[in-house]
Design a protein around this motif. Structure first.
Motif, PDB file in Angstrom:
ATOM      1  N   PHE A 170       0.831  -1.200   0.000  1.00  0.00           N
ATOM      2  CA  PHE A 170       0.000   0.000   0.000  1.00  0.00           C
ATOM      3  C   PHE A 170       0.873   1.260   0.000  1.00  0.00           C
ATOM      4  N   ALA A 171       1.908   1.252   0.832  1.00  0.00           N
ATOM      5  CA  ALA A 171       2.796   2.413   0.897  1.00  0.00           C
ATOM      6  C   ALA A 171       3.567   2.579  -0.408  1.00  0.00           C
ATOM      7  N   ALA A 172       4.054   1.465  -0.958  1.00  0.00           N
ATOM      8  CA  ALA A 172       4.884   1.539  -2.166  1.00  0.00           C
ATOM      9  C   ALA A 172       4.099   2.095  -3.342  1.00  0.00           C
ATOM     10  N   LEU A 173       2.827   1.702  -3.439  1.00  0.00           N
ATOM     11  CA  LEU A 173       2.046   2.121  -4.605  1.00  0.00           C
ATOM     12  C   LEU A 173       1.667   3.593  -4.533  1.00  0.00           C
ATOM     13  N   GLY A 174       1.808   4.166  -3.349  1.00  0.00           N
ATOM     14  CA  GLY A 174       1.598   5.613  -3.250  1.00  0.00           C
ATOM     15  C   GLY A 174       2.907   6.279  -2.896  1.00  0.00           C
ATOM     16  N   GLN A 175       3.967   5.808  -3.520  1.00  0.00           N
ATOM     17  CA  GLN A 175       5.308   6.258  -3.143  1.00  0.00           C
ATOM     18  C   GLN A 175       5.397   7.778  -3.078  1.00  0.00           C
ATOM     19  N   VAL A 187       6.951  -4.034   6.629  1.00  0.00           N
ATOM     20  CA  VAL A 187       6.442  -2.883   5.872  1.00  0.00           C
ATOM     21  C   VAL A 187       7.576  -2.277   5.059  1.00  0.00           C
ATOM     22  N   ARG A 188       8.693  -2.052   5.714  1.00  0.00           N
ATOM     23  CA  ARG A 188       9.799  -1.379   5.026  1.00  0.00           C
ATOM     24  C   ARG A 188      10.380  -2.251   3.910  1.00  0.00           C
ATOM     25  N   ILE A 189      10.538  -3.533   4.186  1.00  0.00           N
ATOM     26  CA  ILE A 189      11.149  -4.392   3.165  1.00  0.00           C
ATOM     27  C   ILE A 189      10.192  -4.597   1.991  1.00  0.00           C
ATOM     28  N   THR A 190       8.922  -4.817   2.299  1.00  0.00           N
ATOM     29  CA  THR A 190       7.950  -4.999   1.223  1.00  0.00           C
ATOM     30  C   THR A 190       7.836  -3.735   0.385  1.00  0.00           C
ATOM     31  N   ARG A 191       7.820  -2.593   1.062  1.00  0.00           N
ATOM     32  CA  ARG A 191       7.717  -1.323   0.348  1.00  0.00           C
ATOM     33  C   ARG A 191       8.896  -1.168  -0.622  1.00  0.00           C
ATOM     34  N   GLY A 192      10.098  -1.425  -0.097  1.00  0.00           N
ATOM     35  CA  GLY A 192      11.279  -1.306  -0.943  1.00  0.00           C
ATOM     36  C   GLY A 192      11.235  -2.266  -2.119  1.00  0.00           C
ATOM     37  N   GLY A 193      10.853  -3.522  -1.843  1.00  0.00           N
ATOM     38  CA  GLY A 193      10.789  -4.529  -2.906  1.00  0.00           C
ATOM     39  C   GLY A 193       9.766  -4.166  -3.961  1.00  0.00           C
ATOM     40  N   MET A 194       8.636  -3.627  -3.512  1.00  0.00           N
ATOM     41  CA  MET A 194       7.559  -3.279  -4.442  1.00  0.00           C
ATOM     42  C   MET A 194       7.952  -2.086  -5.309  1.00  0.00           C
ATOM     43  N   ILE A 195       8.574  -1.098  -4.692  1.00  0.00           N
ATOM     44  CA  ILE A 195       8.994   0.078  -5.464  1.00  0.00           C
ATOM     45  C   ILE A 195       9.981  -0.347  -6.538  1.00  0.00           C
ATOM     46  N   GLU A 196      10.920  -1.201  -6.129  1.00  0.00           N
ATOM     47  CA  GLU A 196      11.902  -1.720  -7.072  1.00  0.00           C
ATOM     48  C   GLU A 196      11.213  -2.492  -8.206  1.00  0.00           C
TER      49      GLU A 196
END
Lengths: 314, 332
Positions: free
Chosen positions: A118-123, A194-203
């Motif tokens: 959720f966080a990554a998709l609204g980077q 949260v942090r790792i998933t966010r980073g992986g998703m953004i990447e």
């Protein structure tokens, strides 16, 4: 893949043996011994005790005896809890730690991974900053503070409300006794996930193939779930391997705060008391878990990325 | 010229970067006719890819397009995501430069093809499979049934680019935007890939926009060519005119840079002196003037608009009769 699996298990055995050996001799190198208490023990009694536990044998003999006993599944007697042997202590405590750790793990994954996506998709939007801020808070607040805050809020302030939860104790695993410790255990893992998933998703969302997927006219939901999620989860799985091993072997801090009869506290108590066999027991358990988890992680990689192959035959 | 398929009107693309805004494309107008192949030529950073990524709605997060890109009566620049998704992959397809990274690594090739048909044609999986395999066969992939079950990493670069082309052709698009489709491939494969695109154009009547920095590719494929420099078109014309009588010094420079084996007098590789300009600090006047051998005072002060270059072409250059002027230097 099965031969890979078998080979990894076979490699795990000498690894475990090396850990046992190093740990055994390191424990003996530490100053003090299991019978050095506040009040000195009379020398005759000490000699008897040492003879009773075979501590007067030469070290190599003790080592061989210990390994031989291990092979028979006997972790030896506890030096401190004299009515118990280590096998019993672990057999009693490990299921408790295992249940709590597993619950915490499931909760952490179920909350942390979706929040990270959720966080990554609204980077760099407000929702990203809010989620990341909460996650950062979860990481920086140590659990010995969080545990006490939870006790204060749910155990004391809300004592007369429906939200009241026991401040500690196990009560044979009653659900209400589990809520706070499991929550406290899972919080930092939620934050890390949260942090790792966010980073992986953004990447993952930056990859060229995401642009291809969008150029096909696929709805955004499919682009994320079908094309991006698997590669986004690779760092998450990497993190979860050792994290699972740590969670399942219990947390000294959380088990002490909430007075839970798990094995987490044995790590620290055993080391402080020079309870050689107890320390060895819990160390072997967690080492075996870490080895197993790393193997599972490596196997999961091949599910997430078909380019990962074992044995080099296709 | 027949009715146009894609009409760009005053299209600008800006990127927000930590160092300030960058104008990648500036007020570009261009149209592509039905069944036409339009070549877009320019150096890296000339804005040729960004122009059409903007039209596809595929700009990076920090990119922003203004202006119009009319496709089938819809302004793609202003369209919402669901409108774009209805067109992309169906009537409007894109082939990307790097086939190694442009396919999803953890999905079988077949699934990546059929999902387009499921999305746009509502096909059941068996029907989609048949159509996808037929398309793989059409783009000359040997053993299509076997490749269908493979992952992208099990295919060579050339095969992957064929898969990309098959993917683009699945729904019979009106326009294919091919962004450097052969740049990452071996020379021997390049010709085969271009041939596939040419056949798609001829057999399906699909319009093709071929973005490349390779003039050789354009010469063999395009009907018309637009030459871009620093986010603008500097010359636009019929392919023969561009190659035989370039009207802009930059076009001429690009042509001179192409090594020729049949010209015995050419001893060394020719380059255009200087660097492509920094888009954040474009020179005043014509963006090309610092590198131009025919630079005049006017070029330093005034930005040349696109004007008629004769023969139906357009040029953005103040030089009169550039072609003849150049020829005059050699032949009286």
């Amino acid at each position: 893949m099965w031969s890979y699996f078998a080979r990894r298990v076979a490699i795990g055995i000498p690894t475990l043996w090396a850990i046992i050996t190093v740990c055994f001799f390191m424990m003996r190198l530490t100053p003090g011994g299991p019978f050095d208490g506040e009040a000195p023990v009379p020398p005759e009694i000490l000699a008897n005790l040492r003879a009773r536990f075979h501590l007067d044998d030469p070290l190599w003999r003790q080592y061989l005896d210990y390994v031989a006993n291990l092979l028979r599944g006997d972790f030896g007697p506890s030096f401190k809890y004299r009515d118990f042997n280590v096998t019993t202590l672990i057999a009693q405590g490990f299921p408790v730690s295992l249940q709590n750790g597993f619950s915490a793990l499931v909760i952490a994954i179920m909350i942390g991974v979706p929040l990270g996506i959720f966080a990554a998709l609204g980077q760099n939007t407000r929702r990203d900053y809010m989620v990341s801020a909460v996650a950062m808070t979860g990481i920086v607040i140590p659990n010995f503070i969080m545990g006490h805050v939870l006790i204060l809020v749910f155990g004391v302030w809300l004592k007369d409300s429906v939200f009241h939860l026991p401040a500690g104790g196990w009560a044979d695993g009653a659900l209400s006794n589990r809520v706070l410790p499991v929550f406290c255990l899972s919080l930092p893992y939620i934050a890390y996930l949260v942090r790792i998933t966010r980073g992986g998703m953004i990447e993952a969302m930056r990859a060229n193939y995401i642009r291809t997927a969008r150029a096909k006219g696929l709805p955004f939901r499919l682009v994320v779930l079908r094309h991006a999620l698997k590669s986004a989860l690779i760092p998450v799985v990497t993190f979860l391997g050792p994290a699972t091993a740590f969670l399942l072997t219990g947390s000294m801090v959380v088990e002490t705060i909430f007075q839970i009869p798990g094995i987490g506290r044995y790590f620290v108590q055993g080391a402080l008391n020079r309870d050689y066999t107890l320390v060895m027991g819990v160390t072997i358990l967690s080492a075996a878990l870490i080895i197993a988890m790393n193997l599972i992680v490596d196997l999961l990689y091949s599910l997430l990325d078909p380019r990962v192959r074992y044995e080099g035959k296709r | 010229m027949s009715a146009s398929v894609l009409d760009l009107r005053n299209l600008s693309v800006r990127f927000t970067t930590p160092d300030g805004d960058v104008a990648a494309v500036s007020e570009l107008s261009l149209s592509v006719g039905k069944g036409e192949c339009l070549g877009i030529v320019g150096e890296s950073g000339s804005g040729k890819s960004q122009t059409f990524l903007a039209a596809m709605g595929l700009l990076a997060h920090n990119g922003h397009a203004v202006g119009e890109a009319i496709f089938g009566g819809v302004n793609l620049v202003a369209a919402d995501e669901s409108t774009l998704n209805g067109l992309r992959g169906d009537k409007l397809a894109m082939i990307f430069q790097d086939p190694m990274t442009s396919l999803t690594p953890h999905m079988k090739v077949g699934h990546q093809l059929t999902e387009v048909l499921v999305r746009h044609r509502n096909l059941k999986s068996t029907a989609a499979r048949d159509r996808a395999i037929a398309m793989l066969r059409r783009v000359q992939i040997p053993e299509p049934e076997r490749r269908f079950e493979m992952y992208p990493h099990e295919l060579s670069g050339g095969l992957r680019q064929r898969v990309m082309i098959a993917m683009a052709l699945l729904c019979g698009p009106e326009l294919i935007i091919a962004d450097e489709p052969t740049t990452a491939l071996d020379v021997t494969i390049q010709a085969q890939i271009l041939d596939l695109i040419r056949r798609a154009k001829e057999e399906l009547g699909t319009a093709v926009i071929l973005i490349t920095h390779d003039l050789g590719v354009v010469a063999g494929m395009a009907d018309r060519v637009a030459v871009m420099y620093a986010g603008r078109i500097v010359e636009l014309g019929d392919v023969h005119q561009i190659f035989n009588a370039p009207q802009h010094p930059y076009t001429k420079g690009l042509l001179a840079c192409t090594p020729r084996l049949d010209d015995a007098t050419a001893s060394a590789l020719v380059t255009i002196p200087g660097q492509p300009p920094n888009l954040q600090r474009l020179p005043k006047g014509c963006a090309y003037h610092p590198r131009c051998q025919n630079v005049m005072d006017r070029c330093r002060a005034e930005k040349p608009p696109l004007m008629s270059a004769g023969g139906g072409g357009l040029k953005a250059c103040f030089l009169e009769n550039f072609g003849r002027f150049q020829a005059g230097a050699v032949v009286p």
